[in-house]
Design an enzyme around this catalytic site. Sequence first.
Site, PDB file in Angstrom:
ATOM      1  N   ASP A   1     -53.820 -65.815  41.266  1.00 16.24           N
ATOM      2  CA  ASP A   1     -53.668 -67.282  41.211  1.00 16.24           C
ATOM      3  C   ASP A   1     -54.121 -67.812  39.857  1.00 16.24           C
ATOM      4  OD1 ASP A   1     -53.283 -69.953  41.799  1.00 16.24           O
ATOM      5  OD2 ASP A   1     -55.114 -70.152  42.977  1.00 16.24           O
TER       6      ASP A   1
ATOM      7  N   HIS B   1     -51.092 -77.923  37.021  1.00 17.87           N
ATOM      8  CA  HIS B   1     -51.098 -79.176  37.789  1.00 17.87           C
ATOM      9  C   HIS B   1     -50.369 -80.325  37.082  1.00 17.87           C
ATOM     10  CE1 HIS B   1     -54.917 -77.858  40.235  1.00 17.87           C
ATOM     11  NE2 HIS B   1     -53.911 -77.004  40.353  1.00 17.87           N
TER      12      HIS B   1
ATOM     13  N   ASP C   1     -48.368 -71.863  39.410  1.00 13.85           N
ATOM     14  CA  ASP C   1     -49.463 -72.156  40.345  1.00 13.85           C
ATOM     15  C   ASP C   1     -48.866 -72.589  41.665  1.00 13.85           C
ATOM     16  OD1 ASP C   1     -51.898 -72.616  41.502  1.00 13.85           O
ATOM     17  OD2 ASP C   1     -52.312 -74.475  40.415  1.00 13.85           O
TER      18      ASP C   1
ATOM     19  N   GLU D   1     -53.953 -74.357  49.638  1.00 10.97           N
ATOM     20  CA  GLU D   1     -55.058 -73.963  48.750  1.00 10.97           C
ATOM     21  C   GLU D   1     -55.501 -75.152  47.907  1.00 10.97           C
ATOM     22  OE1 GLU D   1     -57.031 -72.654  45.029  1.00 10.97           O
ATOM     23  OE2 GLU D   1     -55.170 -73.757  45.237  1.00 10.97           O
ATOM     24  N   GLU D   2     -54.532 -75.914  47.404  1.00  7.66           N
ATOM     25  CA  GLU D   2     -54.870 -76.965  46.423  1.00  7.66           C
ATOM     26  C   GLU D   2     -55.830 -78.016  46.971  1.00  7.66           C
ATOM     27  OE1 GLU D   2     -54.479 -76.645  43.454  1.00  7.66           O
ATOM     28  OE2 GLU D   2     -52.651 -75.543  42.985  1.00  7.66           O
TER      29      GLU D   2
ATOM     30  N   HIS E   1     -51.145 -68.423  46.859  1.00 11.03           N
ATOM     31  CA  HIS E   1     -50.937 -69.587  47.734  1.00 11.03           C
ATOM     32  C   HIS E   1     -49.539 -70.169  47.592  1.00 11.03           C
ATOM     33  CE1 HIS E   1     -51.705 -72.816  44.684  1.00 11.03           C
ATOM     34  NE2 HIS E   1     -52.605 -71.998  44.199  1.00 11.03           N
TER      35      HIS E   1
HETATM   36 ZN    ZN Z   1     -53.839 -75.236  41.392  1.00 12.35          ZN
HETATM   37 ZN    ZN Z   2     -53.624 -72.026  42.354  1.00  8.56          ZN
END
Ligand code: ZN
Ligand code: ZN
Length: 467
Positions: free
Chosen positions: A354, A425, A295, A328-329, A283
């Site tokens: 991912d 994150h 990420d 995606e998140e 993503h």
């Molecule tokens: Zn993520």
């Molecule tokens: Zn991810």
Amino acid sequence: MNRTLLAALFFTAAPAIAQQSITTLPQPVVGDPRVAALRDEALANDHYAWDIVEGLTTEVGQRLAATEAEARARDWAVKRLTAMGFANVHIEPFTMPVWTRGAESAEIVSPFPQKLAIAALGYSGSTTAAGITGQIVYFDSLDALRAAPDNAVRGKIVFIDHHMMPAQDGSGYGQFGAPRRQGPTIASLKGAIGIVIRSIGTDHHRNPHTGIQYFTDGAKPIPAGALSVPDAEQLVRILERGQPVVMHLTLVSQKAEGGHSGNVIAEVPGRDAKAPILLVGGHLDSWDLGTGAIDDGTGIAITAAAARHIMDAGRPLRTIRVVWFGAEEPGGLGGKAYAAAHGKEAHAIAGESDFGADRVWRFSSQLMKSDPAAYAQLTAALAPLGITKNDKGEADGTDVEPTITAGAPWISLSQDGTRYFDWHHTPDDTLDKIDPAQLRQNVAAWTAMLAVLSGGIEPGAKQPKRR
Ligand code: ZN
Ligand code: ZN
């Protein structure tokens, strides 16, 4: 490896192949030296993946779904994938609500006034600029919050404390992510004015871990944030002193309808346009705290690099489709949009990277049952990279899940997740966390997978040198 030697290794059978129709091309066999040569070239020399993730994180940086930054990332992606020689490079757009972060802070008002490190969770309700003040009510788990009577929660700020342990397979995330995903809704339905959780993370840095949550079941949005792990532990010690603890919480955010996101699609066209497609990707969007390196800058980089290595070798029978999914998140919106548009097309495989940039340590695939010969070839091709087969594995990858549900066979190339939730994150998701050698091992694994499932690569004109 020397390019000429490499070509000789791949294509020793080339004169014979030229006489045959495409459907009778020799298929990769167990231990196929052509697959091994491609894999080993990627392992030793890949630079495509590093160039992509270094370029994206430097030239675009953070790229929160549906923001102007994600749009810049799509433009960057189209330019880069075109420059790499992919065909049919285009954006498939969709609309969605856009949520953006404003001012945020948390402080203990009493008994021991001090500031704590906090970040709002995605789609948190917003406080005013003045913030809210309330007494903390402690729960050691989501179940404890569920079991609490409403009057224990009403008018207070809920705090859910829980410890996530590191695991190579990342298996804690499903269980320990629940307080983040469902805690805000449950707290709101019980009348809480706000909620703070201990970050879903395995580090002890003073960085909160953000992530998505949604208010469901008619719950009114309330401010919802994650405290860094050391700050959550600090709050626990303060609570253990036995006096009521009052927190002042400011979590300002904006939410607007009609934002734009999109999937970026690129292909290595197969010789047989009707053959089922090999779908790989990651993503493109990221959270807004770091630069989205692990990420999922590395996921899009690894899969595109692998496709480019196949392109370097020639033309596969099956089309390889690389998708850099948008949004995606906030809940896999790009994956849903892709499946809505393409889910009925025949896919030979669907796989997503991912889970960071550390080495692939095992793999699993539905092909174990549906195509045992291909599964045996994969097992042999991946073993020299230290990758074992996992006969009990499951599909993973939020973005490919809807396409798998629509019938595509799945493959999971599982990365070592021991360190992943130290940075996931947080502001620490940056380029320096990527180990280039492990990144190349990932590219080698995806290259080997694509080579095995390509249907046979016909040597073509030498590819021009591109980035
Ligand atoms: Zn993520
Ligand atoms: Zn991810």
